[in-house]
Scaffold this motif. Sequence first.
Motif, PDB file in Angstrom:
ATOM      1  N   HIS A  83       0.848  -1.319  -0.083  1.00 52.54           N
ATOM      2  CA  HIS A  83       0.153  -0.050   0.071  1.00 52.54           C
ATOM      3  C   HIS A  83       0.918   1.074  -0.096  1.00 52.54           C
ATOM      4  O   HIS A  83       1.953   1.016   0.694  1.00 52.54           O
ATOM      5  CB  HIS A  83      -0.999   0.113   1.338  1.00 52.54           C
ATOM      6  CG  HIS A  83      -1.875  -0.975   1.396  1.00 52.54           C
ATOM      7  ND1 HIS A  83      -2.756  -1.594   0.406  1.00 52.54           N
ATOM      8  CD2 HIS A  83      -1.827  -1.865   2.308  1.00 52.54           C
ATOM      9  CE1 HIS A  83      -3.487  -2.475   0.994  1.00 52.54           C
ATOM     10  NE2 HIS A  83      -2.987  -2.883   2.180  1.00 52.54           N
ATOM     11  N   LEU A  85       0.317   3.782   1.708  1.00 54.10           N
ATOM     12  CA  LEU A  85      -0.214   4.373   3.078  1.00 54.10           C
ATOM     13  C   LEU A  85       0.376   3.418   4.322  1.00 54.10           C
ATOM     14  O   LEU A  85       0.633   2.328   4.225  1.00 54.10           O
ATOM     15  CB  LEU A  85      -1.615   4.504   3.044  1.00 54.10           C
ATOM     16  CG  LEU A  85      -2.619   3.242   2.877  1.00 54.10           C
ATOM     17  CD1 LEU A  85      -2.679   2.387   3.962  1.00 54.10           C
ATOM     18  CD2 LEU A  85      -3.802   3.422   2.126  1.00 54.10           C
ATOM     19  N   ASP A  86      -0.030   3.858   5.570  1.00 54.99           N
ATOM     20  CA  ASP A  86       0.550   3.436   6.567  1.00 54.99           C
ATOM     21  C   ASP A  86      -0.518   2.479   7.286  1.00 54.99           C
ATOM     22  O   ASP A  86      -1.740   2.819   6.986  1.00 54.99           O
ATOM     23  CB  ASP A  86       0.891   4.159   7.832  1.00 54.99           C
ATOM     24  CG  ASP A  86       2.272   4.755   7.582  1.00 54.99           C
ATOM     25  OD1 ASP A  86       3.026   4.312   6.813  1.00 54.99           O
ATOM     26  OD2 ASP A  86       2.485   6.058   8.106  1.00 54.99           O
ATOM     27  N   ALA A 117       4.192   2.466   4.716  1.00 54.50           N
ATOM     28  CA  ALA A 117       3.596   2.476   3.448  1.00 54.50           C
ATOM     29  C   ALA A 117       5.026   2.017   2.595  1.00 54.50           C
ATOM     30  O   ALA A 117       6.122   2.242   2.941  1.00 54.50           O
ATOM     31  CB  ALA A 117       3.742   4.132   3.103  1.00 54.50           C
ATOM     32  N   GLU A 141      -8.072   3.193   2.714  1.00 48.86           N
ATOM     33  CA  GLU A 141      -7.822   2.040   1.416  1.00 48.86           C
ATOM     34  C   GLU A 141      -8.800   1.732   0.620  1.00 48.86           C
ATOM     35  O   GLU A 141      -8.828   1.504  -0.283  1.00 48.86           O
ATOM     36  CB  GLU A 141      -7.008   0.974   2.128  1.00 48.86           C
ATOM     37  CG  GLU A 141      -6.662  -0.173   1.136  1.00 48.86           C
ATOM     38  CD  GLU A 141      -5.843   0.092   0.007  1.00 48.86           C
ATOM     39  OE1 GLU A 141      -5.688  -0.734  -0.868  1.00 48.86           O
ATOM     40  OE2 GLU A 141      -5.093   1.338  -0.040  1.00 48.86           O
TER      41      GLU A 141
END
Length: 165
Positions: A83, A85-86, A117, A141
């Motif tokens: 992803h 993102l975290d 991420a 997400e």
Amino acid sequence: MPQGVEVQILSWAQNKSKVKKCDECIVYSCLIGIIGDMKGYIANIEQETLDNEDYRRVLYTAHYSQLVLMAIEPGDEIGMEVHGLDQFIRIEQGKGKVILDGVETSVEDDFAIVIPAGAEHNVINTGTEVMKLYSIYSQPEHKDGTVHATKADEQEEHFDGSTTE
């Protein structure tokens, strides 16, 4: 209310641009306005997670984070993914392994995993019971309201900008 509390709350309100100017005579009105605007999600997340029977269930989507429940059947997995993102995961029930950038770690109830991420990762249920977990994505997400009853129902439904509220 003690004077010190009023000052702290007024300072918070002014910093958040919720109230342009409050003086002592209207502090209470300002507080009601701030509290009245509160949004969010409050629940016993452990119980919600343990009660969840769906492979994936998006509980709440904000602009910068998203709360998702998962129930992974024995022998099943999320699948290797990356992803931008975290992601934070907490396991409430079950045993398994997490692969994070090629490193395998055994996990079970009460384990937390932080996935930065860009990290390649997977969660695999190696136990004999359903693995129950919740995940917080920072940025969202999945599309808000997504429910996949089983892994077979899984579809790519990425966040479209719509939030819960």
